[in-house]
Design a protein around this motif. Sequence first.
Motif, PDB file in Angstrom:
ATOM      1  N   ALA A  55      -2.546  -8.983   9.805  1.00 30.28           N
ATOM      2  CA  ALA A  55      -3.710  -8.978   9.409  1.00 30.28           C
ATOM      3  C   ALA A  55      -4.762  -9.336  10.659  1.00 30.28           C
ATOM      4  CB  ALA A  55      -4.257  -9.787   8.050  1.00 30.28           C
ATOM      5  N   ASP A  56      -4.424 -10.089  11.362  1.00 24.71           N
ATOM      6  CA  ASP A  56      -5.179 -10.652  12.575  1.00 24.71           C
ATOM      7  C   ASP A  56      -5.442  -9.503  13.517  1.00 24.71           C
ATOM      8  OD1 ASP A  56      -5.817 -13.043  11.396  1.00 24.71           O
ATOM      9  OD2 ASP A  56      -4.253 -13.995  12.614  1.00 24.71           O
ATOM     10  N   LEU A  57      -4.179  -8.908  13.777  1.00 23.89           N
ATOM     11  CA  LEU A  57      -4.195  -7.907  14.911  1.00 23.89           C
ATOM     12  C   LEU A  57      -4.658  -6.668  14.274  1.00 23.89           C
ATOM     13  CD1 LEU A  57      -0.163  -8.330  15.994  1.00 23.89           C
ATOM     14  CD2 LEU A  57      -2.489  -8.659  17.240  1.00 23.89           C
ATOM     15  N   ALA A  58      -4.431  -6.191  13.314  1.00 23.00           N
ATOM     16  CA  ALA A  58      -5.113  -5.170  12.731  1.00 23.00           C
ATOM     17  C   ALA A  58      -6.717  -5.327  12.607  1.00 23.00           C
ATOM     18  CB  ALA A  58      -4.715  -4.744  11.082  1.00 23.00           C
ATOM     19  N   ALA A  59      -7.299  -6.397  12.214  1.00 24.91           N
ATOM     20  CA  ALA A  59      -8.690  -6.589  12.046  1.00 24.91           C
ATOM     21  C   ALA A  59      -8.862  -6.469  13.569  1.00 24.91           C
ATOM     22  CB  ALA A  59      -9.049  -7.986  11.589  1.00 24.91           C
ATOM     23  N   LEU A  60      -8.465  -7.130  14.745  1.00 21.30           N
ATOM     24  CA  LEU A  60      -8.975  -6.982  15.961  1.00 21.30           C
ATOM     25  C   LEU A  60      -8.844  -5.650  16.668  1.00 21.30           C
ATOM     26  CD1 LEU A  60      -7.170 -10.199  17.359  1.00 21.30           C
ATOM     27  CD2 LEU A  60      -9.620  -9.787  17.164  1.00 21.30           C
ATOM     28  N   ALA A  61      -7.966  -4.916  16.204  1.00 24.29           N
ATOM     29  CA  ALA A  61      -7.731  -3.599  16.586  1.00 24.29           C
ATOM     30  C   ALA A  61      -8.759  -2.318  16.179  1.00 24.29           C
ATOM     31  CB  ALA A  61      -6.323  -3.074  16.254  1.00 24.29           C
ATOM     32  N   GLY A  62      -9.053  -2.607  14.776  1.00 25.79           N
ATOM     33  CA  GLY A  62     -10.383  -2.139  14.149  1.00 25.79           C
ATOM     34  C   GLY A  62     -11.563  -2.299  15.050  1.00 25.79           C
ATOM     35  N   ALA A  63     -11.721  -3.786  15.108  1.00 28.48           N
ATOM     36  CA  ALA A  63     -13.017  -4.336  15.604  1.00 28.48           C
ATOM     37  C   ALA A  63     -13.073  -3.599  17.255  1.00 28.48           C
ATOM     38  CB  ALA A  63     -12.982  -5.626  15.737  1.00 28.48           C
ATOM     39  N   ALA A  64     -11.904  -3.658  18.025  1.00 28.22           N
ATOM     40  CA  ALA A  64     -12.045  -3.116  19.298  1.00 28.22           C
ATOM     41  C   ALA A  64     -12.380  -1.707  19.151  1.00 28.22           C
ATOM     42  CB  ALA A  64     -10.830  -3.324  20.014  1.00 28.22           C
ATOM     43  N   GLN A  65     -11.789  -0.920  18.105  1.00 28.09           N
ATOM     44  CA  GLN A  65     -12.364   0.642  18.349  1.00 28.09           C
ATOM     45  C   GLN A  65     -13.774   0.660  17.924  1.00 28.09           C
ATOM     46  OE1 GLN A  65      -9.596   2.489  18.509  1.00 28.09           O
ATOM     47  NE2 GLN A  65     -10.253   4.528  17.978  1.00 28.09           N
ATOM     48  N   VAL A  66     -14.359  -0.056  16.958  1.00 24.12           N
ATOM     49  CA  VAL A  66     -15.779   0.042  16.631  1.00 24.12           C
ATOM     50  C   VAL A  66     -16.636  -0.311  17.870  1.00 24.12           C
ATOM     51  CG1 VAL A  66     -17.696  -1.121  15.440  1.00 24.12           C
ATOM     52  CG2 VAL A  66     -15.665  -0.657  13.975  1.00 24.12           C
ATOM     53  N   ALA A  67     -16.161  -1.464  18.477  1.00 21.22           N
ATOM     54  CA  ALA A  67     -16.774  -1.823  19.837  1.00 21.22           C
ATOM     55  C   ALA A  67     -16.723  -0.770  21.071  1.00 21.22           C
ATOM     56  CB  ALA A  67     -16.178  -3.125  20.275  1.00 21.22           C
ATOM     57  N   GLY A  69     -17.053   2.255  20.269  1.00 20.62           N
ATOM     58  CA  GLY A  69     -17.939   3.294  19.945  1.00 20.62           C
ATOM     59  C   GLY A  69     -17.154   4.645  19.368  1.00 20.62           C
ATOM     60  N   ASP A  70     -15.768   4.444  19.339  1.00 16.34           N
ATOM     61  CA  ASP A  70     -15.025   5.348  18.648  1.00 16.34           C
ATOM     62  C   ASP A  70     -15.009   5.321  16.914  1.00 16.34           C
ATOM     63  OD1 ASP A  70     -14.232   6.246  21.234  1.00 16.34           O
ATOM     64  OD2 ASP A  70     -12.424   5.045  21.465  1.00 16.34           O
ATOM     65  N   GLY A  71     -14.833   6.305  16.394  1.00 15.59           N
ATOM     66  CA  GLY A  71     -14.640   6.358  14.995  1.00 15.59           C
ATOM     67  C   GLY A  71     -13.418   5.846  14.603  1.00 15.59           C
ATOM     68  N   GLY A  72     -12.899   5.835  13.287  1.00 22.12           N
ATOM     69  CA  GLY A  72     -11.557   5.639  12.983  1.00 22.12           C
ATOM     70  C   GLY A  72     -10.889   4.157  13.050  1.00 22.12           C
ATOM     71  N   ALA A  73     -11.838   3.160  12.765  1.00 17.42           N
ATOM     72  CA  ALA A  73     -11.450   2.026  12.896  1.00 17.42           C
ATOM     73  C   ALA A  73     -10.166   1.589  12.155  1.00 17.42           C
ATOM     74  CB  ALA A  73     -12.555   0.897  12.767  1.00 17.42           C
ATOM     75  N   CYS A  74     -10.393   1.831  10.868  1.00 11.94           N
ATOM     76  CA  CYS A  74      -9.555   1.756   9.694  1.00 11.94           C
ATOM     77  C   CYS A  74      -8.168   2.376   9.900  1.00 11.94           C
ATOM     78  CB  CYS A  74      -9.912   2.116   8.155  1.00 11.94           C
ATOM     79  SG  CYS A  74     -11.426   0.906   7.673  1.00 11.94           S
ATOM     80  N   GLY A  75      -8.255   3.615  10.643  1.00 12.11           N
ATOM     81  CA  GLY A  75      -7.148   4.315  11.084  1.00 12.11           C
ATOM     82  C   GLY A  75      -6.207   3.571  12.031  1.00 12.11           C
ATOM     83  N   ARG A  76      -7.146   3.048  12.978  1.00 14.15           N
ATOM     84  CA  ARG A  76      -6.340   2.138  14.034  1.00 14.15           C
ATOM     85  C   ARG A  76      -5.803   0.934  13.306  1.00 14.15           C
ATOM     86  NH1 ARG A  76      -3.111   1.939  17.997  1.00 14.15           N
ATOM     87  NH2 ARG A  76      -3.735   0.263  19.569  1.00 14.15           N
ATOM     88  N   ALA A  77      -6.649   0.273  12.741  1.00 16.50           N
ATOM     89  CA  ALA A  77      -6.100  -0.972  11.965  1.00 16.50           C
ATOM     90  C   ALA A  77      -4.936  -0.459  11.265  1.00 16.50           C
ATOM     91  CB  ALA A  77      -7.344  -1.532  10.980  1.00 16.50           C
ATOM     92  N   GLU A  78      -4.721   0.497  10.455  1.00 12.98           N
ATOM     93  CA  GLU A  78      -3.508   0.796   9.581  1.00 12.98           C
ATOM     94  C   GLU A  78      -2.247   1.053  10.630  1.00 12.98           C
ATOM     95  OE1 GLU A  78      -2.174   3.585   5.875  1.00 12.98           O
ATOM     96  OE2 GLU A  78      -3.888   4.041   7.230  1.00 12.98           O
ATOM     97  N   SER A  79      -2.413   1.860  11.754  1.00 11.04           N
ATOM     98  CA  SER A  79      -1.450   2.000  12.481  1.00 11.04           C
ATOM     99  C   SER A  79      -0.895   0.709  13.291  1.00 11.04           C
ATOM    100  CB  SER A  79      -1.595   2.892  13.610  1.00 11.04           C
ATOM    101  OG  SER A  79      -2.543   2.327  14.434  1.00 11.04           O
ATOM    102  N   VAL A  80      -1.831  -0.466  13.385  1.00 11.41           N
ATOM    103  CA  VAL A  80      -1.378  -1.629  14.123  1.00 11.41           C
ATOM    104  C   VAL A  80      -0.720  -2.422  12.848  1.00 11.41           C
ATOM    105  CG1 VAL A  80      -2.155  -3.956  14.777  1.00 11.41           C
ATOM    106  CG2 VAL A  80      -2.758  -1.715  15.784  1.00 11.41           C
ATOM    107  N   ALA A  81      -1.093  -2.469  11.623  1.00 14.71           N
ATOM    108  CA  ALA A  81      -0.384  -3.251  10.499  1.00 14.71           C
ATOM    109  C   ALA A  81       0.726  -2.455  10.363  1.00 14.71           C
ATOM    110  CB  ALA A  81      -1.338  -3.124   9.345  1.00 14.71           C
ATOM    111  N   VAL A  82       1.063  -1.335  10.274  1.00 13.74           N
ATOM    112  CA  VAL A  82       2.293  -0.598  10.005  1.00 13.74           C
ATOM    113  C   VAL A  82       3.272  -1.152  11.178  1.00 13.74           C
ATOM    114  CG1 VAL A  82       3.732   1.591  10.020  1.00 13.74           C
ATOM    115  CG2 VAL A  82       1.567   1.372   8.450  1.00 13.74           C
ATOM    116  N   GLY A  83       2.794  -1.101  12.447  1.00 13.56           N
ATOM    117  CA  GLY A  83       3.764  -1.469  13.505  1.00 13.56           C
ATOM    118  C   GLY A  83       4.059  -3.029  13.394  1.00 13.56           C
ATOM    119  N   SER A  84       3.242  -3.725  12.722  1.00 16.20           N
ATOM    120  CA  SER A  84       3.696  -5.047  12.633  1.00 16.20           C
ATOM    121  C   SER A  84       4.556  -5.428  11.352  1.00 16.20           C
ATOM    122  CB  SER A  84       2.175  -5.955  12.446  1.00 16.20           C
ATOM    123  OG  SER A  84       1.596  -5.904  13.686  1.00 16.20           O
ATOM    124  N   GLY A  85       5.028  -4.348  10.527  1.00 19.50           N
ATOM    125  CA  GLY A  85       5.780  -4.499   9.549  1.00 19.50           C
ATOM    126  C   GLY A  85       5.185  -4.836   8.292  1.00 19.50           C
TER     127      GLY A  85
END
Length: 143
Positions: A55-67, A69-85
Amino acid sequence: MNGSGRRRRRPLAGSPGGRSVPGGPCTARWIWVGGIAAVAVGGVRGARHRANAAADLAALAGAAQVAAGDGGACGRAESVAVGSGARLVRCQVEGDVVEVSVTVDVIVPMGIGALKGVSRARAGPVGGNGVAWRDTARCTECQ
């Protein structure tokens, strides 16, 4: 007494010369059950830690995507969460802040079955007031 002046021990009845351990099989069963319970508790604790980290890594990845300026923060968060099991069950973006909720499945022995470890995290830019959970007060003078 034997010739050396010492008394000889007599074997217990039903024993071929040795002493039996009273309750031996029962004690072994309880040790086995205790060991399985320890493994189950360890697995659940491990799943909880995995869920927290995902959860921590997914939220940070999503926030980095927002910061960035790119869209798809939730998509990035999902890929990091899946990668973390873990599995992303909720993602919400409000302004620059990303909130996620993830689950991790764990199989518990002894017929208990499968349990879910659930965790949530929030990430975003830290300004003068910090990042506080919604509807909570934050002390800015004491920091």
